[in-house]
Motif scaffolding. Structure first.
Motif, PDB file in Angstrom:
ATOM      1  N   ASP A   1      68.613   6.423  42.620  1.00  0.00           N
ATOM      2  CA  ASP A   1      69.467   7.598  42.460  1.00  0.00           C
ATOM      3  C   ASP A   1      68.704   8.911  42.621  1.00  0.00           C
ATOM      4  OD1 ASP A   1      67.919   7.452  40.185  1.00  0.00           O
ATOM      5  OD2 ASP A   1      69.523   8.120  38.844  1.00  0.00           O
ATOM      6  N   PHE A   2      67.465   8.838  43.095  1.00  0.00           N
ATOM      7  CA  PHE A   2      66.625  10.029  43.035  1.00  0.00           C
ATOM      8  C   PHE A   2      67.128  11.153  43.944  1.00  0.00           C
ATOM      9  CE2 PHE A   2      63.021  12.711  44.210  1.00  0.00           C
ATOM     10  CZ  PHE A   2      62.630  13.129  42.943  1.00  0.00           C
ATOM     11  N   GLU A   3      67.622  10.842  45.137  1.00  0.00           N
ATOM     12  CA  GLU A   3      68.033  11.905  46.058  1.00  0.00           C
ATOM     13  C   GLU A   3      69.148  12.747  45.456  1.00  0.00           C
ATOM     14  OE1 GLU A   3      66.215  12.672  48.517  1.00  0.00           O
ATOM     15  OE2 GLU A   3      65.019  10.864  48.388  1.00  0.00           O
ATOM     16  N   GLU A   4      70.154  12.100  44.875  1.00  0.00           N
ATOM     17  CA  GLU A   4      71.248  12.851  44.256  1.00  0.00           C
ATOM     18  C   GLU A   4      70.753  13.643  43.056  1.00  0.00           C
ATOM     19  OE1 GLU A   4      74.298  13.352  45.437  1.00  0.00           O
ATOM     20  OE2 GLU A   4      73.494  12.281  47.179  1.00  0.00           O
ATOM     21  N   PHE A   5      69.842  13.028  42.292  1.00  0.00           N
ATOM     22  CA  PHE A   5      69.264  13.726  41.147  1.00  0.00           C
ATOM     23  C   PHE A   5      68.505  14.975  41.600  1.00  0.00           C
ATOM     24  CE2 PHE A   5      65.378  14.301  38.566  1.00  0.00           C
ATOM     25  CZ  PHE A   5      65.953  14.662  37.359  1.00  0.00           C
ATOM     26  N   LEU A   6      67.701  14.834  42.641  1.00  0.00           N
ATOM     27  CA  LEU A   6      66.932  15.965  43.159  1.00  0.00           C
ATOM     28  C   LEU A   6      67.851  17.082  43.631  1.00  0.00           C
ATOM     29  CD1 LEU A   6      64.265  17.264  44.087  1.00  0.00           C
ATOM     30  CD2 LEU A   6      64.453  15.924  46.201  1.00  0.00           C
ATOM     31  N   LYS A   7      68.863  16.726  44.412  1.00  0.00           N
ATOM     32  CA  LYS A   7      69.792  17.738  44.914  1.00  0.00           C
ATOM     33  C   LYS A   7      70.503  18.453  43.766  1.00  0.00           C
ATOM     34  CE  LYS A   7      70.679  15.475  49.359  1.00  0.00           C
ATOM     35  NZ  LYS A   7      71.687  14.770  50.196  1.00  0.00           N
ATOM     36  N   SER A   8      70.830  17.700  42.722  1.00  0.00           N
ATOM     37  CA  SER A   8      71.531  18.313  41.590  1.00  0.00           C
ATOM     38  C   SER A   8      70.662  19.333  40.869  1.00  0.00           C
ATOM     39  CB  SER A   8      71.981  17.235  40.599  1.00  0.00           C
ATOM     40  OG  SER A   8      70.887  16.716  39.849  1.00  0.00           O
ATOM     41  N   LYS A   9      69.340  19.132  40.927  1.00  0.00           N
ATOM     42  CA  LYS A   9      68.434  20.063  40.264  1.00  0.00           C
ATOM     43  C   LYS A   9      68.104  21.276  41.119  1.00  0.00           C
ATOM     44  CE  LYS A   9      67.922  17.842  36.404  1.00  0.00           C
ATOM     45  NZ  LYS A   9      68.434  18.433  35.144  1.00  0.00           N
TER      46      LYS A   9
ATOM     47  N   GLU B   1      54.246  16.766  52.807  1.00  0.00           N
ATOM     48  CA  GLU B   1      53.172  16.028  52.148  1.00  0.00           C
ATOM     49  C   GLU B   1      52.665  16.786  50.920  1.00  0.00           C
ATOM     50  OE1 GLU B   1      51.877  13.012  52.956  1.00  0.00           O
ATOM     51  OE2 GLU B   1      53.474  12.825  54.463  1.00  0.00           O
ATOM     52  N   ASN B   2      52.120  16.035  49.959  1.00  0.00           N
ATOM     53  CA  ASN B   2      51.444  16.584  48.784  1.00  0.00           C
ATOM     54  C   ASN B   2      52.373  17.286  47.806  1.00  0.00           C
ATOM     55  OD1 ASN B   2      48.786  15.782  49.668  1.00  0.00           O
ATOM     56  ND2 ASN B   2      48.896  17.460  51.165  1.00  0.00           N
ATOM     57  N   LEU B   3      53.658  16.932  47.824  1.00  0.00           N
ATOM     58  CA  LEU B   3      54.590  17.507  46.862  1.00  0.00           C
ATOM     59  C   LEU B   3      54.732  16.562  45.670  1.00  0.00           C
ATOM     60  CD1 LEU B   3      56.562  19.703  46.028  1.00  0.00           C
ATOM     61  CD2 LEU B   3      58.342  18.509  47.332  1.00  0.00           C
ATOM     62  N   TYR B   4      54.546  17.113  44.471  1.00  0.00           N
ATOM     63  CA  TYR B   4      54.614  16.339  43.234  1.00  0.00           C
ATOM     64  C   TYR B   4      55.771  16.840  42.374  1.00  0.00           C
ATOM     65  CZ  TYR B   4      50.042  14.316  44.274  1.00  0.00           C
ATOM     66  OH  TYR B   4      49.010  13.623  44.864  1.00  0.00           O
ATOM     67  N   ALA B   5      56.208  15.996  41.450  1.00  0.00           N
ATOM     68  CA  ALA B   5      57.317  16.340  40.563  1.00  0.00           C
ATOM     69  C   ALA B   5      56.983  15.968  39.134  1.00  0.00           C
ATOM     70  CB  ALA B   5      58.590  15.620  41.001  1.00  0.00           C
ATOM     71  N   CYS B   6      57.598  16.703  38.198  1.00  0.00           N
ATOM     72  CA  CYS B   6      57.457  16.405  36.782  1.00  0.00           C
ATOM     73  C   CYS B   6      58.765  16.752  36.083  1.00  0.00           C
ATOM     74  CB  CYS B   6      56.312  17.213  36.167  1.00  0.00           C
ATOM     75  SG  CYS B   6      56.117  16.930  34.390  1.00  0.00           S
ATOM     76  N   LEU B   7      59.277  15.843  35.278  1.00  0.00           N
ATOM     77  CA  LEU B   7      60.512  16.079  34.546  1.00  0.00           C
ATOM     78  C   LEU B   7      60.173  16.441  33.116  1.00  0.00           C
ATOM     79  CD1 LEU B   7      63.593  16.016  34.715  1.00  0.00           C
ATOM     80  CD2 LEU B   7      63.508  13.632  33.956  1.00  0.00           C
ATOM     81  N   THR B   8      60.621  17.655  32.718  1.00  0.00           N
ATOM     82  CA  THR B   8      60.338  18.117  31.370  1.00  0.00           C
ATOM     83  C   THR B   8      61.507  18.931  30.853  1.00  0.00           C
ATOM     84  OG1 THR B   8      58.888  19.500  30.007  1.00  0.00           O
ATOM     85  CG2 THR B   8      59.107  20.123  32.312  1.00  0.00           C
ATOM     86  N   ASP B   9      61.931  18.654  29.623  1.00  0.00           N
ATOM     87  CA  ASP B   9      63.039  19.390  29.006  1.00  0.00           C
ATOM     88  C   ASP B   9      64.259  19.459  29.923  1.00  0.00           C
ATOM     89  OD1 ASP B   9      61.465  19.889  26.771  1.00  0.00           O
ATOM     90  OD2 ASP B   9      60.642  21.714  27.648  1.00  0.00           O
ATOM     91  N   ASP B  10      64.580  18.367  30.546  1.00  0.00           N
ATOM     92  CA  ASP B  10      65.735  18.253  31.431  1.00  0.00           C
ATOM     93  C   ASP B  10      65.622  19.148  32.672  1.00  0.00           C
ATOM     94  OD1 ASP B  10      68.177  16.994  32.031  1.00  0.00           O
ATOM     95  OD2 ASP B  10      69.284  18.800  31.448  1.00  0.00           O
ATOM     96  N   THR B  11      64.432  19.666  32.940  1.00  0.00           N
ATOM     97  CA  THR B  11      64.200  20.465  34.139  1.00  0.00           C
ATOM     98  C   THR B  11      63.193  19.747  35.024  1.00  0.00           C
ATOM     99  OG1 THR B  11      64.655  22.548  33.005  1.00  0.00           O
ATOM    100  CG2 THR B  11      63.367  22.678  35.040  1.00  0.00           C
ATOM    101  N   LEU B  12      63.514  19.616  36.272  1.00  0.00           N
ATOM    102  CA  LEU B  12      62.600  19.018  37.236  1.00  0.00           C
ATOM    103  C   LEU B  12      61.696  20.102  37.802  1.00  0.00           C
ATOM    104  CD1 LEU B  12      61.815  16.497  38.976  1.00  0.00           C
ATOM    105  CD2 LEU B  12      63.447  17.369  40.681  1.00  0.00           C
ATOM    106  N   LEU B  13      60.398  19.915  37.681  1.00  0.00           N
ATOM    107  CA  LEU B  13      59.428  20.857  38.241  1.00  0.00           C
ATOM    108  C   LEU B  13      58.844  20.279  39.518  1.00  0.00           C
ATOM    109  CD1 LEU B  13      57.506  21.802  34.969  1.00  0.00           C
ATOM    110  CD2 LEU B  13      59.547  22.896  35.945  1.00  0.00           C
TER     111      LEU B  13
ATOM    112  N   TYR C   1      66.224  21.697  50.735  1.00  0.00           N
ATOM    113  CA  TYR C   1      66.061  20.266  50.457  1.00  0.00           C
ATOM    114  C   TYR C   1      65.119  19.620  51.474  1.00  0.00           C
ATOM    115  CZ  TYR C   1      67.241  15.298  50.374  1.00  0.00           C
ATOM    116  OH  TYR C   1      67.177  13.920  50.344  1.00  0.00           O
ATOM    117  N   ASN C   2      65.212  20.008  52.731  1.00  0.00           N
ATOM    118  CA  ASN C   2      64.349  19.418  53.767  1.00  0.00           C
ATOM    119  C   ASN C   2      62.873  19.708  53.519  1.00  0.00           C
ATOM    120  OD1 ASN C   2      66.466  18.257  55.148  1.00  0.00           O
ATOM    121  ND2 ASN C   2      66.738  19.992  56.547  1.00  0.00           N
ATOM    122  N   GLN C   3      62.565  20.762  52.767  1.00  0.00           N
ATOM    123  CA  GLN C   3      61.166  21.079  52.469  1.00  0.00           C
ATOM    124  C   GLN C   3      60.550  20.089  51.486  1.00  0.00           C
ATOM    125  OE1 GLN C   3      59.962  23.480  54.540  1.00  0.00           O
ATOM    126  NE2 GLN C   3      62.105  23.278  55.174  1.00  0.00           N
ATOM    127  N   THR C   4      61.400  19.307  50.806  1.00  0.00           N
ATOM    128  CA  THR C   4      60.872  18.351  49.833  1.00  0.00           C
ATOM    129  C   THR C   4      60.263  17.124  50.497  1.00  0.00           C
ATOM    130  OG1 THR C   4      62.971  17.141  49.545  1.00  0.00           O
ATOM    131  CG2 THR C   4      62.607  19.095  48.157  1.00  0.00           C
TER     132      THR C   4
END
Length: 504
Positions: free
Chosen positions: A160-168, A121-133, A115-118
């Protein structure tokens, strides 16, 4: 049949005419086949054994009186806080456990580290088909394959993003039964977690640090050697370069060498190539060539081959016999996932037969093995080690109560068993101690103590792929660590007491 005749003969010979004498002899005969039962303990080990058994019996009694308080009978998501308060767990974390022989590359480190690696810098995210990339990009060269958003912006705009990220990034849930009602649902969540973290981990700066941290967490848990299964995803950097399979193995090998330079008591690590089992024959032909290439380039580091993924949903080993025979001719060994199923007579169950016929060195999980008496006897007599991953088998819904795990029978009958963590980071574990704890407390007898733990550590070295010289060095290092551990336990250094333990 031979075992049955031998057992009957032993029963006849032990009869003395005194019921209680015969009863005790029968109990001792039964215990004589337990893992570790043939080990002779030193005087200090005998003292340590008595101390451990006393603690174990106290903890078992608490669970016997109130099963809701017995960790090995609870789902790991619920039992972990209880485990971490256990004096037995405290001892096991300090105990030299030798080797970790079954774990997967993208789930090696603790949740906290990943989680600390998130926050890089330069880290991007995309939500698709209920999967976070997740993926790192140079801001001037962002892929158009998805609607990528800078992770930093998501953090600022979603409460709510931190909890969402951890859940993924793990499969841990407050109510695992509701979240994963069947084995297929939990495997779906498991595979989605891999999809989420792969783009994060395979960024080259993260990848190198991730594997170094994995080795560090093992060493911190008193594990000095590891065999890692990996499917060799393409590692990338911000310049857009993709590192091929041979280069990725080189990164693993270089990090291992650097870690050994930093921690000279660490024995090392080796690699088992483990692509997905759900592929076409043409793809498997390509996997053969990859294995040959990396085996040729890193013969001392790449030690074998496996196929991974949900066994019930994947293709059986029997579909790839020509390719697997070709791999065997190229050197190395097989460490097949086989029998990781509750089904009887299905292809995933019968993978066990192909694994044995292909002369596998170890079997991953082999959960269904005892349903096949002749095959089980062959595994035992040929010394094919069974890699038992108890917490994995529980969270991936093969068994609810670990007291009912089939490996409890293997342990009682002296099978060549090793205990391993599988994918600890995805379910909130770290290192090897959690799996050793639930095996020791839930899958062995009330009277099983230090002998089992000592033999388990020795098994993890003797059933490894280390060559004779490496194994001798590993055993020598382990013996030093073991003697220090026993001395520390006898001196009562682990619990803040002042008096030295005595035989009880």
């Amino acid at each position: 049949m031979k075992k049955l005749i031998l057992a009957i003969a032993c029963l006849i010979n032990l009869t003395t005419g005194d019921y209680w004498t015969d009863r005790e002899k029968l109990i001792q005969l039964d215990r004589a086949s337990n893992i570790g039962s043939t080990l002779n303990l030193t005087e200090k080990e005998t003292i340590a054994d008595a101390f451990i058994l006393n603690l174990k019996k106290q903890e078992l009694q608490v669970g016997f009186n109130d099963p809701k308080k017995f960790p090995s009978a609870l789902h790991f998501f619920k039992s972990r806080p209880i485990i971490e308060t256990s004096p037995i767990f405290n001892i096991i974390t300090r105990l030299p456990k030798g080797s970790s022989l079954h774990s997967h590359d993208l789930a090696l480190t603790s949740q906290e580290y990943l989680y600390n690696q998130t926050f890089r810098e330069n880290l991007y995210a995309c939500l698709t088909d209920d999967t976070l990339l997740l993926h790192f990009f140079n801001p001037n060269n962002i892929s158009t394959s998805c609607e990528w958003t800078l992770l930093k912006d998501l953090r600022e705009n979603r409460l709510d993003f931190e909890e969402f990220l951890k859940s993924k990034m793990s499969i841990v849930r407050d109510d695992p039964v509701k979240a994963y009602p069947t084995i297929n649902e939990v495997w779906k969540g498991f595979q989605q977690t891999f999809r989420t973290v792969v783009g994060l981990i395979t960024y080259k700066p993260v990848f190198e640090g991730f594997f170094y941290q994995a080795l560090r967490e093992l060493r911190d848990d008193n594990v000095k050697y590891a065999e890692i299964r990996g499917y060799l995803p393409h590692v990338y950097d911000l310049d857009g370069r993709l590192y091929d399979e041979e280069e990725v193995v080189g990164i693993y090998e270089n990090v291992t060498r650097r870690f050994k330079e930093d921690f000279t008591d660490f024995v090392g690590a080796k690699f088992i190539y483990a692509p997905n089992r759900r592929v076409t024959n043409n793809t498997m032909e390509a996997e053969v060539q990859i294995y040959k290439k990396i085996r040729s380039a890193y013969a001392d580091f790449v030690v074998g081959f496996d196929l991974v993924g949900q066994e019930d949903k994947g293709w059986p080993l029997g579909d790839y016999i020509p390719q697997l025979l070709e791999i065997r001719s190229a050197g190395g060994h097989f460490y097949f996932h086989a029998g990781e199923t509750n089904w009887f007579g299905f292809a995933s169950d019968e993978d066990l037969f192909d694994a044995v016929l292909l002369n596998a060195t170890r079997l991953g999980h082999a959960y269904a093995l005892l349903k096949h008496p002749a095959l089980a006897e062959a595994v035992k007599s040929r010394g094919i080690a069974v890699e038992v991953c108890p917490i994995s088998n529980q969270v991936l819904k093969l068994v609810d109560d670990l007291r009912n795990h089939p490996a409890a029978v293997m342990i009682a009958d002296g099978y060549p068993v090793v205990v391993a963590p599988d994918d600890p980071g995805f379910w909130g574990a770290r290192g090897l101690s959690y799996d050793w704890y639930v095996a020791f407390m839930g899958m062995t007898s009330k009277g099983t103590g230090l002998r089992f733990l000592k033999q388990l550590a020795l098994n993890s070295i003797t059933y490894s792929s280390l060559n004779a010289t490496e194994m001798a060095g590993a055993l020598k290092q382990w013996k030093v660590d073991w003697d220090d551990f026993v001395d520390g336990l006898v001196r009562n250094e682990y619990f803040g007491y002042n008096e030295v333990l005595k035989v009880v």
